[in-house]
Design a protein around this motif. Structure first.
Motif, PDB file in Angstrom:
ATOM      1  N   ALA B 547       0.828  -1.215   0.000  1.00  0.00           N
ATOM      2  CA  ALA B 547       0.000   0.000   0.000  1.00  0.00           C
ATOM      3  C   ALA B 547       0.858   1.259   0.000  1.00  0.00           C
ATOM      4  N   ALA B 548       2.041   1.190   0.615  1.00  0.00           N
ATOM      5  CA  ALA B 548       2.871   2.394   0.739  1.00  0.00           C
ATOM      6  C   ALA B 548       3.534   2.791  -0.580  1.00  0.00           C
ATOM      7  N   VAL B 549       3.566   1.868  -1.543  1.00  0.00           N
ATOM      8  CA  VAL B 549       4.249   2.171  -2.809  1.00  0.00           C
ATOM      9  C   VAL B 549       3.340   3.017  -3.696  1.00  0.00           C
ATOM     10  N   LYS B 550       3.797   4.211  -4.001  1.00  0.00           N
ATOM     11  CA  LYS B 550       2.996   5.167  -4.784  1.00  0.00           C
ATOM     12  C   LYS B 550       3.701   5.487  -6.099  1.00  0.00           C
ATOM     13  N   PRO B 551       2.948   5.967  -7.108  1.00  0.00           N
ATOM     14  CA  PRO B 551       3.594   6.335  -8.376  1.00  0.00           C
ATOM     15  C   PRO B 551       4.602   7.467  -8.167  1.00  0.00           C
ATOM     16  N   TYR B 552       5.532   7.581  -9.108  1.00  0.00           N
ATOM     17  CA  TYR B 552       6.525   8.650  -9.031  1.00  0.00           C
ATOM     18  C   TYR B 552       5.860  10.011  -9.244  1.00  0.00           C
ATOM     19  N   PRO B 554       5.820  13.829 -10.854  1.00  0.00           N
ATOM     20  CA  PRO B 554       6.278  14.216 -12.207  1.00  0.00           C
ATOM     21  C   PRO B 554       7.774  14.521 -12.255  1.00  0.00           C
ATOM     22  N   LEU B 555       8.294  15.186 -11.202  1.00  0.00           N
ATOM     23  CA  LEU B 555       9.731  15.509 -11.208  1.00  0.00           C
ATOM     24  C   LEU B 555      10.567  14.225 -11.105  1.00  0.00           C
ATOM     25  N   GLU B 556      10.124  13.296 -10.264  1.00  0.00           N
ATOM     26  CA  GLU B 556      10.848  12.018 -10.121  1.00  0.00           C
ATOM     27  C   GLU B 556      10.794  11.230 -11.430  1.00  0.00           C
ATOM     28  N   LEU B 557       9.636  11.292 -12.079  1.00  0.00           N
ATOM     29  CA  LEU B 557       9.493  10.578 -13.359  1.00  0.00           C
ATOM     30  C   LEU B 557      10.471  11.147 -14.392  1.00  0.00           C
ATOM     31  N   GLN B 558      10.564  12.480 -14.437  1.00  0.00           N
ATOM     32  CA  GLN B 558      11.530  13.111 -15.351  1.00  0.00           C
ATOM     33  C   GLN B 558      12.953  12.700 -14.965  1.00  0.00           C
ATOM     34  N   GLY B 559      13.214  12.644 -13.668  1.00  0.00           N
ATOM     35  CA  GLY B 559      14.542  12.250 -13.192  1.00  0.00           C
ATOM     36  C   GLY B 559      14.857  10.816 -13.568  1.00  0.00           C
ATOM     37  N   ARG B 560      13.851   9.969 -13.447  1.00  0.00           N
ATOM     38  CA  ARG B 560      14.022   8.558 -13.808  1.00  0.00           C
ATOM     39  C   ARG B 560      14.364   8.429 -15.299  1.00  0.00           C
ATOM     40  N   ASP B 561      13.689   9.247 -16.116  1.00  0.00           N
ATOM     41  CA  ASP B 561      13.962   9.179 -17.559  1.00  0.00           C
ATOM     42  C   ASP B 561      15.381   9.656 -17.880  1.00  0.00           C
ATOM     43  N   ILE B 562      15.870  10.624 -17.093  1.00  0.00           N
ATOM     44  CA  ILE B 562      17.264  11.068 -17.295  1.00  0.00           C
ATOM     45  C   ILE B 562      18.220   9.947 -16.849  1.00  0.00           C
ATOM     46  N   TYR B 563      17.879   9.291 -15.762  1.00  0.00           N
ATOM     47  CA  TYR B 563      18.664   8.146 -15.249  1.00  0.00           C
ATOM     48  C   TYR B 563      18.768   7.068 -16.336  1.00  0.00           C
ATOM     49  N   ILE B 564      17.647   6.811 -17.005  1.00  0.00           N
ATOM     50  CA  ILE B 564      17.638   5.811 -18.085  1.00  0.00           C
ATOM     51  C   ILE B 564      18.450   6.324 -19.283  1.00  0.00           C
ATOM     52  N   ARG B 565      18.254   7.612 -19.609  1.00  0.00           N
ATOM     53  CA  ARG B 565      18.964   8.206 -20.758  1.00  0.00           C
ATOM     54  C   ARG B 565      20.473   8.089 -20.595  1.00  0.00           C
ATOM     55  N   GLU B 566      20.952   8.315 -19.384  1.00  0.00           N
ATOM     56  CA  GLU B 566      22.395   8.274 -19.143  1.00  0.00           C
ATOM     57  C   GLU B 566      22.913   6.840 -18.956  1.00  0.00           C
ATOM     58  N   GLY B 567      22.006   5.876 -18.994  1.00  0.00           N
ATOM     59  CA  GLY B 567      22.436   4.476 -18.905  1.00  0.00           C
ATOM     60  C   GLY B 567      22.995   4.112 -17.539  1.00  0.00           C
ATOM     61  N   CYS B 568      22.458   4.714 -16.470  1.00  0.00           N
ATOM     62  CA  CYS B 568      22.979   4.460 -15.115  1.00  0.00           C
ATOM     63  C   CYS B 568      22.864   2.977 -14.741  1.00  0.00           C
ATOM     64  N   TYR B 569      21.838   2.319 -15.341  1.00  0.00           N
ATOM     65  CA  TYR B 569      21.623   0.892 -15.043  1.00  0.00           C
ATOM     66  C   TYR B 569      22.782   0.015 -15.512  1.00  0.00           C
ATOM     67  N   ASN B 570      23.668   0.576 -16.341  1.00  0.00           N
ATOM     68  CA  ASN B 570      24.809  -0.222 -16.787  1.00  0.00           C
ATOM     69  C   ASN B 570      25.814  -0.477 -15.664  1.00  0.00           C
ATOM     70  N   SER B 665      -2.122   5.142 -19.148  1.00  0.00           N
ATOM     71  CA  SER B 665      -2.612   4.100 -20.046  1.00  0.00           C
ATOM     72  C   SER B 665      -1.995   2.735 -19.714  1.00  0.00           C
ATOM     73  N   LEU B 666      -0.876   2.757 -19.001  1.00  0.00           N
ATOM     74  CA  LEU B 666      -0.238   1.483 -18.609  1.00  0.00           C
ATOM     75  C   LEU B 666      -0.722   1.015 -17.235  1.00  0.00           C
ATOM     76  N   GLY B 667      -1.631   1.789 -16.647  1.00  0.00           N
ATOM     77  CA  GLY B 667      -2.233   1.349 -15.390  1.00  0.00           C
ATOM     78  C   GLY B 667      -1.675   2.017 -14.142  1.00  0.00           C
ATOM     79  N   VAL B 668      -0.781   3.013 -14.327  1.00  0.00           N
ATOM     80  CA  VAL B 668      -0.257   3.730 -13.152  1.00  0.00           C
ATOM     81  C   VAL B 668      -1.353   4.689 -12.664  1.00  0.00           C
ATOM     82  N   PRO B 669      -1.722   4.613 -11.385  1.00  0.00           N
ATOM     83  CA  PRO B 669      -2.938   5.320 -10.938  1.00  0.00           C
ATOM     84  C   PRO B 669      -2.754   6.813 -10.640  1.00  0.00           C
ATOM     85  N   TYR B 670      -2.380   7.591 -11.663  1.00  0.00           N
ATOM     86  CA  TYR B 670      -2.460   9.042 -11.522  1.00  0.00           C
ATOM     87  C   TYR B 670      -3.924   9.408 -11.690  1.00  0.00           C
TER      88      TYR B 670
END
Lengths: 54, 725
Positions: B547-552, B554-570, B665-670
């Motif tokens: 229950a405590a897990v909430k969607p990101y 908007p700023l966190e979502l943008q940050g996450r996309d930058i994290y992905i863009r920079e390939g941090c997961y590598n 559209s992917l089911g994230v409850p905003y």
């Protein structure tokens, strides 16, 4: 389309693993039996196809 | 289609099934396509390995990226992996298939036009893919990083390839389908299935999308894909090439055709199940992990069946191996295949995986396959094919021998240090003092292995030098010869009715029917995928919600996309395994329910840097700011690159609404209509972080990307921190 969990929980999940193994095992045995019973001449002929430069 | 067939009654080979009335047909093989794919293979091998070398150097000298976004490790590494897999090996597959299929089918390729579309289409995909990855357009899923327009282009070109090979098979003049062709068919159908299923994504702009799946489900699909990309892109087509080119080079048939049949069906049946071994001890349901382990161990049998079949083919011909560089390359290739396919199942054992996973051991393992199996087999095939289609001997056997030794020593110098590094780092991660404290800081475990990273890059340089020797040798060969674009040949046509002798075996029925073979192969591989994935997708207890897990935000979502863009997961995982050392170092172990809004998941597969699953709240905002500007300010000795552009780039707020709508559209409850309000919330949160930074005397622009990155990093893992187990 969203991915929805239709069922609350799964019981006897081992059936998935068992069926996986069952399917593989059956195919494997059938293939092995066939391979050992197959006509040697035919296999030799197919086997030499890459060397047929015609 | 493009075949000028003329009838002649030249009495060459007696017809297949006793149809004495058939007349020999004159036709030609298309060598132009083979030449094009061969040149592309050579070209991309150099590019792919150069990218790999740059990435390897950046691991001990991060400044090698010249502080440019495009040349940073997180972007270069996907270029390296994609270039080597899809450009170098991909073109190698097409070169080998276009050469061998025509000869095994005794028919010219179905359509010269389709061959050209295939060739130029694939090269365009590679170039667009590389440029887009360097520009930061990535789906964030390993080995499937290319974004949705490129995914569609890949599907289109793959279908063209399929039509071309099936068209050739259907108009063949040889009734039997040699085992190499089965491998080509299984490759084609499985890669199509994997690519389509893993590439389901929701575009929100012309070049960006979110994965359709989230968290655990995304991880399962991704590693089902990732593992089988190894299986059906790097292995099965190359086994097909081995079954054709090894007998050719040794001038003797394969050791056991029986074994090849069992090998084929067992391999494609088992491989498809083994993907979850990439997710051991993660939040993936335990039963799926066990299934992956069992099938991975079973994989030893068919893999070694194939290897032994290859090596035994040289029975009594080992004297040739001493003299013929082509056979040398092939022998080492097959041996490396055997080593990698024994090691793979070993790494799938949970006790071994606990040590090896997230370390350089995996990288060493992969490179035994890539450099040894794929690289060396490709070189062997290139040395074999080019002199033949140019109708001239190889320029220098001696240089080919030199290449062989450069390559072999290069592999050893590459792999041994990385095995050492992996083992060292894992042991250091898991060391505790007598008082029960972690013995080493994460950074200490990195600086310890830097000499091994340096040695690895020397090994890579040596391997690449060998390739450059090959380029020179093949260039001289090509210059000395003349391309036989259309190689004239002749064969009897297939009789309309094939007479059979004695009892018809069912397998003989299949191996004369390529379409049925395709369907059966698809059934074989689809069963594995369906049985593995369906329960994870449909059963709630597999992904318990929290229950405590909430969607990101908007700023966190943008940050996450930058994290992905920079390939941090590598370099950074986001998956804390339930081990004493990981919990002590990173915090509570990761739960499946924490990732339900992660489109795509970012669990990673390698820890060059520490895990970030519970990074939130560990350090103040100013720490992250300074660390991104220059990691060595906060962590002296760090090998992370600088990210100065994050301090000056502005957040793309114009995309926020579209991103929120895509997530909805992917089911994230905003809540409904939130897309219109999202930027207001984004600005408010950004202002808060700016004020925090200002307290530490750091001034930032109102919309600087660093604010979004900090917001995302500070969020990571915090949802569950307040939840009692």
């Amino acid at each position: 389309m969203k991915f929805i969990n239709y069922l609350e929980k799964i019981t006897g999940v081992d059936i998935y693993a068992m069926s996986a193994f069952g399917i593989f095992f059956t195919i494997f045995i059938v293939m092995a039996i066939w391979a050992f019973k197959a006509d040697r001449q035919l296999l030799t002929k197919i086997n030499s196809l890459p060397l047929d430069n015609q | 289609m493009n075949e000028n067939v003329s009838l002649a009654d030249s009495p060459s080979q007696p017809p297949d099934m006793g149809h004495k009335s058939l007349q020999v047909e004159q036709f030609s093989y298309d060598n132009k396509s083979v030449q094009l794919f061969a040149f592309a293979t050579i070209f991309w091998s150099v590019i792919g390995m150069l990218a790999g070398l740059l990435a390897a150097v950046e691991l001990y000298y991060p400044g090698a990226n010249l502080n440019l976004p495009a040349t940073t490790f997180g972007r270069v590494r996907p270029v390296h992996t994609n270039a080597v897999i899809f450009a170098f090996v991909g073109n190698g597959i097409f070169m080998g298939v276009y050469y061998s299929l025509q000869r095994l089918c005794k028919a010219r390729m179905f359509s010269d036009k389709l061959s050209r579309i295939h060739f130029w289409g694939w090269q365009t995909i590679i170039v667009v893919g590389a440029v887009s990855l360097l520009a930061g357009y990535t789906s964030g899923k390993e080995y499937a990083e290319l974004e949705w327009p490129v995914d569609i282009a890949i599907t289109f070109i793959w279908v063209i390839f399929g039509i071309n090979i099936f068209g050739t098979i259907l108009k063949r003049r040889e009734s039997h389908l040699y085992v190499a062709i089965w491998f080509y068919i299984a490759t084609w159908v499985t890669v199509a299935m994997l690519h389509i299923v893993n590439s389901f994504e929701r575009p929100f702009s012309w070049f960006k999308s979110y994965s359709w799946y989230a968290g655990v489900q995304d991880a399962l699909v991704q590693w089902w894909y990732g593992h089988n990309a190894v299986a059906f892109f790097l292995t099965t087509p190359y086994l097909g090439l081995m079954y054709y080119f090894l007998p050719k080079a040794a001038n003797r048939p394969v050791y056991s055709y029986r074994l090849s049949i069992i090998h084929f069906w067992s391999l494609i049946f088992i491989y498809i199940w083994a993907g979850p071994h990439h997710l051991l001890y993660t939040a993936l349901p335990d039963w799926a992990q066990s299934l992956g382990v069992v099938f991975s161990v079973m994989l030893i049998a068919p893999s070694w069946g194939g290897m032994l079949n290859g090596l035994f083919t040289l029975r009594g011909a080992w004297d040739k191996v001493r003299e013929d560089p082509i056979l040398k390359f092939m022998v080492v290739a097959v041996t490396c295949y055997g080593m990698a396919t024994l090691e793979g199942p070993m790494l799938s054992l949970k006790s071994v995986n606990a040590i090896s996973h997230f370390t350089d051991w995996t990288i060493a393992h992969v490179h035994i396959g890539a450099l040894g199996w794929n690289g060396f087999l490709t070189f062997g095939v290139l040395y074999w094919i080019l002199p033949r289609i140019y109708n001239t001997p190889l320029y220098s056997k001696k240089l080919a021998g030199t290449h062989f030794w450069f390559g072999t020593i290069g592999i050893v110098l590459y792999a041994v240090p990385l095995y050492w590094a992996g083992f060292t780092q894992s042991m250091m991660w898991k060391s505790f003092t007598e008082e029960g404290q972690l013995k080493y800081q994460f950074l200490e475990t990195v600086t310890q292995i830097i000499p091994l990273y340096i040695t690895r890059s020397i090994g890579g340089t040596l391997y690449l030098s060998g390739v450059l020797i090959m380029v020179y040798n093949l260039y001289k060969t090509v210059k000395a010869g003349h391309l036989v674009k259309d190689e004239a040949t002749s064969a009897y046509p297939l009789p309309k009715a094939i007479t059979t002798h004695g009892k018809e075996h069912w397998h003989r029925w299949i191996e004369r029917r390529p379409v049925q073979m395709l369907v059966l192969s698809l059934v074989a591989v689809a069963i594995g995928g369906i049985l593995e994935m369906v329960p994870t997708f449909l059963i709630k207890s597999n992904i318990p919600t929290i229950a405590a897990v909430k969607p990101y935000t908007p700023l966190e979502l943008q940050g996450r996309d930058i994290y992905i863009r920079e390939g941090c997961y590598n370099c950074h995982s986001q998956m804390i395994r339930p081990f004493r050392d990981e919990v002590a170092r990173y915090g509570d172990y990761s739960k499946a329910g924490e990732f339900v809004y992660d489109h795509p998941f970012q669990w990673g597969s390698k820890r060059t840097g520490p895990d970030l699953a519970r990074e939130g709240g560990k350090y103040p905002d100013s720490w992250h700011y300074n660390h991104m500007m220059d990691p060595r300010i906060m962590s002296p000795g760090s090998i992370m690159p600088n990210y100065p552009w994050l301090l000056s780039n502005e957040i793309d707020t114009a995309s926020t609404a579209a991103k929120i709508r895509a997530m909805q559209s992917l089911g994230v409850p905003y809540r409904s209509g939130y897309d219109a309000l999202a930027n207001t919330d984004l600005q408010t949160q950004a202002r808060g972080i700016r004020e925090q930074l200002a307290k530490d005397k750091i001034k930032t622009a109102p919309n600087a990307e660093i604010l979004a990155v900090i917001a995302y990093l500070q969020r990571l893992g915090t949802d569950i921190k307040s939840v009692k187990p």
